[in-house]
Design a protein around this motif. Structure first.
Motif, PDB file in Angstrom:
ATOM      1  N   SER A 153       0.927  -1.024  -0.046  1.00 13.55           N
ATOM      2  CA  SER A 153       0.044   0.017   0.137  1.00 13.55           C
ATOM      3  C   SER A 153       0.981   1.305  -0.002  1.00 13.55           C
ATOM      4  O   SER A 153       0.587   2.035  -0.729  1.00 13.55           O
ATOM      5  CB  SER A 153      -0.840   0.073   0.865  1.00 13.55           C
ATOM      6  N   VAL A 154       1.912   1.203   0.874  1.00 19.40           N
ATOM      7  CA  VAL A 154       2.805   2.295   0.873  1.00 19.40           C
ATOM      8  C   VAL A 154       3.374   2.487  -0.483  1.00 19.40           C
ATOM      9  O   VAL A 154       3.476   3.727  -1.117  1.00 19.40           O
ATOM     10  CB  VAL A 154       3.857   2.033   2.050  1.00 19.40           C
ATOM     11  N   ALA A 155       3.925   1.494  -1.174  1.00 20.19           N
ATOM     12  CA  ALA A 155       4.709   1.460  -2.674  1.00 20.19           C
ATOM     13  C   ALA A 155       3.754   2.278  -3.552  1.00 20.19           C
ATOM     14  O   ALA A 155       4.051   2.943  -4.345  1.00 20.19           O
ATOM     15  CB  ALA A 155       5.327   0.055  -2.722  1.00 20.19           C
ATOM     16  N   LYS A 156       2.518   1.493  -3.458  1.00 23.20           N
ATOM     17  CA  LYS A 156       1.673   1.850  -4.535  1.00 23.20           C
ATOM     18  C   LYS A 156       1.358   3.268  -4.373  1.00 23.20           C
ATOM     19  O   LYS A 156       0.981   4.110  -5.431  1.00 23.20           O
ATOM     20  CB  LYS A 156       0.165   0.960  -4.489  1.00 23.20           C
ATOM     21  N   GLY A 157       1.176   3.896  -2.869  1.00 21.17           N
ATOM     22  CA  GLY A 157       0.682   5.110  -2.825  1.00 21.17           C
ATOM     23  C   GLY A 157       1.785   6.120  -3.185  1.00 21.17           C
ATOM     24  O   GLY A 157       1.444   7.382  -3.925  1.00 21.17           O
ATOM     25  N   THR A 158       3.100   5.775  -3.071  1.00 24.07           N
ATOM     26  CA  THR A 158       4.279   6.525  -3.407  1.00 24.07           C
ATOM     27  C   THR A 158       4.502   6.658  -5.087  1.00 24.07           C
ATOM     28  O   THR A 158       4.517   7.741  -5.614  1.00 24.07           O
ATOM     29  CB  THR A 158       5.422   5.646  -2.923  1.00 24.07           C
ATOM     30  N   GLY A 199       1.608   8.851  -6.430  1.00 29.79           N
ATOM     31  CA  GLY A 199       1.776  10.285  -6.112  1.00 29.79           C
ATOM     32  C   GLY A 199       2.800  10.754  -6.884  1.00 29.79           C
ATOM     33  O   GLY A 199       2.637  11.615  -7.602  1.00 29.79           O
ATOM     34  N   ALA A 251       0.839  14.020  -4.701  1.00 32.27           N
ATOM     35  CA  ALA A 251       2.194  13.358  -4.472  1.00 32.27           C
ATOM     36  C   ALA A 251       2.420  13.241  -2.946  1.00 32.27           C
ATOM     37  O   ALA A 251       3.221  12.376  -2.235  1.00 32.27           O
ATOM     38  CB  ALA A 251       3.280  14.371  -4.883  1.00 32.27           C
ATOM     39  N   PRO A 285       0.880   8.855  -0.735  1.00 32.43           N
ATOM     40  CA  PRO A 285       1.797   7.993  -0.031  1.00 32.43           C
ATOM     41  C   PRO A 285       1.435   8.010   1.494  1.00 32.43           C
ATOM     42  O   PRO A 285       1.398   6.956   2.106  1.00 32.43           O
ATOM     43  CB  PRO A 285       3.350   8.657  -0.096  1.00 32.43           C
ATOM     44  N   GLY A 288      -1.362   5.699   1.555  1.00 36.04           N
ATOM     45  CA  GLY A 288      -0.855   4.143   1.748  1.00 36.04           C
ATOM     46  C   GLY A 288      -0.261   3.928   2.934  1.00 36.04           C
ATOM     47  O   GLY A 288      -0.507   3.020   3.471  1.00 36.04           O
ATOM     48  N   VAL A 289       0.279   4.913   3.636  1.00 38.34           N
ATOM     49  CA  VAL A 289       1.007   4.506   4.985  1.00 38.34           C
ATOM     50  C   VAL A 289      -0.187   4.166   6.074  1.00 38.34           C
ATOM     51  O   VAL A 289      -0.174   3.243   6.747  1.00 38.34           O
ATOM     52  CB  VAL A 289       1.574   5.670   5.743  1.00 38.34           C
TER      53      VAL A 289
END
Length: 126
Positions: A74-79, A82, A113, A117, A120-121
């Motif tokens: 989720s963090v990677a996808k959000g980054t 962004g 951006a 992320p 995602g976090v």
């Protein structure tokens, strides 16, 4: 002496009634427009939910390892989303509205951006 004022009062009343009909038609159009906008917003909200669910996993993980893996994804996808938004929004804005659109897109891109992320976090931590 009293006849002409009565006639003019009647004319004013008739004009007032006509004006009232115009207002109600205008109000009906505004109501229809607002209803359509609300339907559009509901459709956009539904679309946003689908995009969110396709981007971030919101189902409960079966164990800690699966939870950690899901959170990191989720963090990677959000980054990534962004970063893509940071580049894509100004380009799309410039194509639509020139320099003003570019600047508007830049603001939206920077906000995305940061927000994606963070989302995602949050989803990952949840």
């Amino acid at each position: 002496g009293k006849q002409p004022p009565a006639a003019s009062d009647g004319a004013v009343a008739a004009a007032g009634a006509g004006g009232g009909n115009d207002d109600s038609t205008k109000n009906d159009e505004e109501l229809a427009k607002k209803a359509q906008e609300e339907l559009n917003m509901e459709a956009e909200l539904e679309e946003a939910k689908e995009v969110f669910n396709s981007l971030f996993s919101t189902k409960k993980p079966k164990d800690g390892i699966a939870g950690l893996s899901s959170g990191l994804k989720s963090v990677a996808k959000g980054t990534v989303a962004g970063a893509v938004s940071l580049v894509a929004q100004p380009i799309a804005g410039a194509q639509q509205d020139g320099v003003k659109g570019f600047l508007s897109g830049l603001v939206t891109g920077v906000a995305s951006a940061v927000a994606l992320p963070v989302t995602g976090v949050c989803v990952g931590a949840y």
